[in-house]
Design a protein around this motif. Structure first.
Motif, short mmCIF file in Angstrom:
data_model
loop_
_atom_site.label_atom_id
_atom_site.label_comp_id
_atom_site.label_asym_id
_atom_site.label_seq_id
_atom_site.Cartn_x
_atom_site.Cartn_y
_atom_site.Cartn_z
N GLU A 1 0.83 -1.21 0.00
CA GLU A 1 0.00 0.00 0.00
C GLU A 1 0.86 1.26 0.00
O GLU A 1 0.54 2.25 -0.66
CB GLU A 1 -0.93 0.02 1.23
CG GLU A 1 -1.98 -1.07 1.24
CD GLU A 1 -1.51 -2.27 2.05
OE1 GLU A 1 -0.27 -2.45 2.20
OE2 GLU A 1 -2.37 -3.05 2.50
N ARG B 1 0.94 4.14 -2.92
CA ARG B 1 0.62 5.53 -2.56
C ARG B 1 1.73 6.48 -2.98
O ARG B 1 1.47 7.57 -3.50
CB ARG B 1 0.38 5.61 -1.05
CG ARG B 1 -0.01 7.00 -0.56
CD ARG B 1 -0.37 7.01 0.92
NE ARG B 1 0.75 6.62 1.77
CZ ARG B 1 0.82 5.45 2.40
NH1 ARG B 1 -0.13 4.54 2.26
NH2 ARG B 1 1.86 5.18 3.17
N LYS C 1 -2.84 -2.70 -7.32
CA LYS C 1 -1.89 -3.72 -6.89
C LYS C 1 -1.31 -4.45 -8.08
O LYS C 1 -0.14 -4.85 -8.08
CB LYS C 1 -2.57 -4.70 -5.94
CG LYS C 1 -1.59 -5.63 -5.24
CD LYS C 1 -2.28 -6.49 -4.19
CE LYS C 1 -1.27 -7.38 -3.48
NZ LYS C 1 -1.92 -8.25 -2.45
#
Length: 226
Positions: A181, A185, A194
């Motif tokens: 994650e 980001r 993903k």
């Protein structure tokens, strides 16, 4: 005192390299050598020379291919290239060919050293000697952000695409595993998925070749062994 201009001589004849070395160092130049096409491209990236002297008949790949690769790379496209060759062809036609590829001047062998130095000084007159590219090091990795070049243990392993370079750079700055994650980001923003990350990791491992094992998958993300 001004730094000496850095010259990279790409030539497979050691005797000619020795002659060039003596003549140019006596004229106040800093001279570096490469003896094959691939070594010439690698040293152009790592040394950031002010000018390149290039033979056409080289092991690995030809001087023509060297000129093409330098012209395509943002980090080397503005380095003046002077071709020194005994190519058995029409001089005017050959000169127009190599200049179309990106070389800026051409001298036939045997080279008159006085003439060579004049050509070099003319090309360098508008360019001050540049400092080397910024280099970032950690562990066995050495990277140049400006050219997105990656060395491992002193060997150039890849010139990376932008996203894959950002991925590697982010991992290099982190200790231990990095959550997927966080990578999404920081590198892709809101638009990343993903799947984008997994594809970039797969391609980065391929770029790193035999060193790809250093990029390991963890339970929640990825870790880079430095």
């Amino acid at each position: 005192m001004d730094e000496m201009p850095r010259i990279l001589s790409v030539e497979d004849d050691p005797d000619f390299q020795h002659l060039i070395s003596i003549a140019l160092r006596n004229q106040g130049f800093e001279v570096h050598y490469a003896f094959t096409g691939p070594e010439g491209v690698e040293k152009a990236l790592s040394l950031n020379p002010d000018l390149i002297l290039l033979d056409m008949m080289l092991p690995g790949f030809s001087g023509t291919e060297v000129v093409k690769r330098l012209a395509k790379n943002k980090a080397t496209s503005d380095i003046p290239v002077v071709v020194l060759t005994a190519y058995p062809t029409d001089a005017n036609f050959f000169e127009s060919q190599i200049k179309a590829l990106g070389a800026v001047d051409y001298l036939r062998k045997p080279v008159n050293m006085e003439e060579l130095v004049k050509v070099m000084r003319r090309l360098l007159s508008a360019r001050k000697a540049k400092p080397p590219f910024a280099v970032w090091k950690r562990g066995v990795f050495r990277i140049m952000p400006e050219s997105r070049s990656v060395w491992i243990g002193g060997t150039l392993v890849a010139n990376l695409a932008p996203k894959r370079f950002e991925l590697l750079f982010h991992l290099l700055q982190c200790d231990g595993p990095v959550p997927w994650e966080e990578l999404l980001r920081n590198i892709w923003g809101r638009d990343g998925t993903k799947n984008d990350l997994e594809k970039a990791v797969q391609r980065l491992r391929a770029d790193l070749g035999a060193e790809g094992y250093r990029l390991a998958t963890t339970r929640d993300g990825y870790r880079l062994s430095v």
